[in-house]
Design a protein around this motif. Sequence first.
Motif, short mmCIF file in Angstrom:
data_model
loop_
_atom_site.label_atom_id
_atom_site.label_comp_id
_atom_site.label_asym_id
_atom_site.label_seq_id
_atom_site.Cartn_x
_atom_site.Cartn_y
_atom_site.Cartn_z
N GLU A 653 45.45 11.94 31.91
CA GLU A 653 44.33 12.01 32.85
C GLU A 653 44.57 13.10 33.90
N MET A 654 45.83 13.18 34.41
CA MET A 654 46.15 14.19 35.39
C MET A 654 46.10 15.59 34.78
N LYS A 655 46.52 15.72 33.52
CA LYS A 655 46.44 17.01 32.84
C LYS A 655 44.98 17.46 32.70
N GLN A 656 44.13 16.55 32.26
CA GLN A 656 42.73 16.90 32.07
C GLN A 656 42.07 17.25 33.40
N MET A 657 42.39 16.48 34.43
CA MET A 657 41.82 16.76 35.75
C MET A 657 42.32 18.10 36.27
N GLY A 658 43.63 18.38 36.13
CA GLY A 658 44.19 19.62 36.61
C GLY A 658 43.64 20.83 35.89
N ILE A 659 43.58 20.77 34.56
CA ILE A 659 43.06 21.90 33.77
C ILE A 659 41.58 22.12 34.09
N GLY A 660 40.81 21.04 34.14
CA GLY A 660 39.39 21.17 34.42
C GLY A 660 39.12 21.82 35.76
N LEU A 661 39.80 21.36 36.79
CA LEU A 661 39.59 21.91 38.14
C LEU A 661 40.09 23.35 38.24
N ALA A 662 41.27 23.63 37.68
CA ALA A 662 41.82 24.98 37.77
C ALA A 662 40.92 25.99 37.06
N VAL A 663 40.47 25.65 35.87
CA VAL A 663 39.61 26.58 35.11
C VAL A 663 38.27 26.78 35.82
N ALA A 664 37.70 25.69 36.31
CA ALA A 664 36.40 25.78 36.98
C ALA A 664 36.48 26.63 38.25
N VAL A 665 37.51 26.44 39.05
CA VAL A 665 37.66 27.22 40.28
C VAL A 665 37.89 28.69 39.95
N LEU A 666 38.70 28.94 38.92
CA LEU A 666 38.95 30.32 38.52
C LEU A 666 37.66 31.01 38.08
N ILE A 667 36.88 30.35 37.26
CA ILE A 667 35.60 30.91 36.82
C ILE A 667 34.65 31.08 38.00
N ASP A 668 34.63 30.08 38.87
CA ASP A 668 33.70 30.09 40.00
C ASP A 668 34.01 31.22 40.98
N ALA A 669 35.30 31.44 41.24
CA ALA A 669 35.68 32.43 42.24
C ALA A 669 35.65 33.85 41.70
N THR A 670 35.60 34.02 40.41
CA THR A 670 35.60 35.36 39.83
C THR A 670 34.26 35.68 39.17
N LEU A 671 34.02 35.11 38.03
CA LEU A 671 32.82 35.44 37.26
C LEU A 671 31.54 35.07 38.01
N VAL A 672 31.53 33.90 38.62
CA VAL A 672 30.31 33.44 39.28
C VAL A 672 30.09 34.15 40.61
N ARG A 673 31.12 34.19 41.48
CA ARG A 673 30.93 34.71 42.84
C ARG A 673 30.97 36.23 42.92
N ILE A 674 31.65 36.92 42.00
CA ILE A 674 31.76 38.38 42.08
C ILE A 674 30.77 39.07 41.15
N VAL A 675 30.26 38.36 40.15
CA VAL A 675 29.33 38.99 39.20
C VAL A 675 27.95 38.33 39.27
N MET A 676 27.88 37.03 38.99
CA MET A 676 26.57 36.38 38.88
C MET A 676 25.85 36.30 40.22
N LEU A 677 26.52 35.83 41.27
CA LEU A 677 25.86 35.69 42.57
C LEU A 677 25.36 37.03 43.11
N PRO A 678 26.20 38.07 43.20
CA PRO A 678 25.67 39.34 43.73
C PRO A 678 24.56 39.94 42.89
N SER A 679 24.67 39.84 41.56
CA SER A 679 23.61 40.41 40.73
C SER A 679 22.29 39.67 40.95
N ILE A 680 22.34 38.35 41.09
CA ILE A 680 21.12 37.58 41.34
C ILE A 680 20.55 37.94 42.71
N MET A 681 21.41 38.05 43.72
CA MET A 681 20.94 38.36 45.08
C MET A 681 20.31 39.75 45.14
#
Length: 709
Positions: A653-681
Amino acid sequence: MTVRVARWSATHPWRAIGLWLLLVVVAVGLSAAIPKQQTKADDTWIGQSGTASELIRQANLEDKPSETVLLTDPDGPLDKAAATAALDQLRQKMTAIDAVGAVGQPVWAENGTAALLPIELKGNADDASDNVEKLVAATAEVQEANQGLTIEQAGTASVDAGIWKQVGDDLARAEKLSLPITFALMLLAFGALIAAGIPVLLAFSAVGAALGFYAPLSYLFPDGGSVANVVLLIGMAVGVDYSLFYLKREREERQRGRGTVDAIEIAAATSGHSVVVSGFAVIVSMAGLYVAQDPVFSSMATATIVVVAVAVLGSLTVLPALLAKLGHRVDRPRVPLLWRLNRRIGPGGISRRLLAPVLRFPKAALVISAVAVVALAVPALGMKTEPGGLSTLPQSIPEVKTLTALQQNFPSQGMAFDVVAKGNNAEAGLANLQQAAVAGREFVVMPGEAIKKNGDTAVLTLVSVLPDTSADAKKALEKLRNDLVPSALSSAGTTWAVGGETASSVDYGQHQRDQLPYVIAFVLALTLLMMVFTFRSVAIALVTTVLNLASVAACFGVLSLVFQHTWAEGLLDFTSPGFVISWIPVFLFVILVGLSMDYHVFVLGRIREGVQEGLSPKEAVRKGITESAGVVTSAAAVMVSVFAVFATLGMIEMKQMGIGLAVAVLIDATLVRIVMLPSIMVLLGRKAWWPNKLAATAPETRDRELVTV
């Protein structure tokens, strides 16, 4: 409000620091003085299995808690003489323990490789948990005296004790790893020891205070077993983030030539405001767990809300006091190489280069990033969720290994189902059920009295011959509920239910799946309203919702890829169960929506500052992204590292929670915030702030194309 609080703290630093220390001391005192309450068995009763448990309790037919000692010979078939001598020693020692109610007769395996000794304990399950260590100690003594045999103990109480020990070891390991890693990342971010230490110190004190304040709250929301892990996980992440947002902005203003108090007030008006909004977003998201109507989730939600509130309070009060007292000394002592590297890169140095093609070709950037997110999210369509069980527990826990061996040698010790019937023909109907179930060779009955009766209520315990896995548990339960039991108990006036520990686990997993849509709707609706209120913009709120869902979908897709297949087993040291634990998606959803709002609010706040200054939408996006990129990158690195530590722990359970959160934050802080958000704005332009009149007042002459960034 944030400015007034910061001004008071900055002008009365010792008072603010003293009050914070007092808060932490009181919280620690509460933790020591008030015992934390744990959830009890009846707190988790749900569905038909809960009905069965209630009927059994009303009829006073509850089984006494029990433990089993397993004897095997590591060299081959069991030596009956040696085993008999060891069993006699066990009987003598167990009988002498006050907590033991009765010691049964030894049972020999048909294959001749094992023997077991059943032990019945006095009292209820809570009493068994308190006294099981005495039995474990007695078993260890007999093992010591019989080196030629393997003598091991397993049972509900001892397995629970083994799991709790594993959780405690995991928590200690996470603490040892997360603190130095976080400090090292802060050194990279600031290049100075004091500046790096302040966020870590405040986050750790917030975690300690939150655990203390949760102790009295546990009487309303008992701990389901994961509170300490969740508080450490979320507390370190948000505590460091909030301090980082504030400290970076104060430092930036000082570098522009402002005095310490002025820099603190500007940081409070900007980053401090973002901290409050971000903290409230996490709290709102975590409140979605209450919608799940589950005591374990309620305890997680309560503890997380407390640690986030404490972290926000510390960032707004004691942090300005520390910065005012330290002044320029906060950048001392400097780490020469890291300090020069930070100065050379400058704020947003790397992100400025990444952002240039996004602003130049926003449509292409949005399409490419959206395709990447969809590709990651597609596996989530095949996500399977099942409750955890024996097959998902680490075999490194000795009691789990013993229980597995026990079920392999004795089929009657496998997945048990309690069939409860109430009515005039209850006992006769259960007798028919027993005959049909055993004749089909899909179930066996335990040795001894098969049907227990009290008044008009009777209970039959059937044990499935299938392996103890989630898929097999569901298959056996469906066979009973849909076929065997209705056929045998079809007489009028007879009420029946199928329960037991295995049925409870299946019902619990189904409950989580049923509640997930309501949790999602609650969290998305509240965060949407909050963003409308914060930015006075419907468009911004809708964009926020879409981006949050994109991050969550990508996270779920990665979870499915990693844990439903075997390719990552060696890398992460786990055995794939072929599914994701049922409570993980619900928990991850609310956490991810809350945490992603940290970056989102902070970045949008900097973009709004640019719009207020009269910049064009494209220039405002460039300025907001580049000026916030350093903070977002550092904060994301802290979160990813803390979450990744949990992926190294023993519990899946801790592995799944850790992997899920780490991957999501990594995607969110890079692909989403540096590419998707500025392009949409950029594509939305001034429409992004509709119906807010903020952008409409900006000079149109500033709205020009950026040839270079």
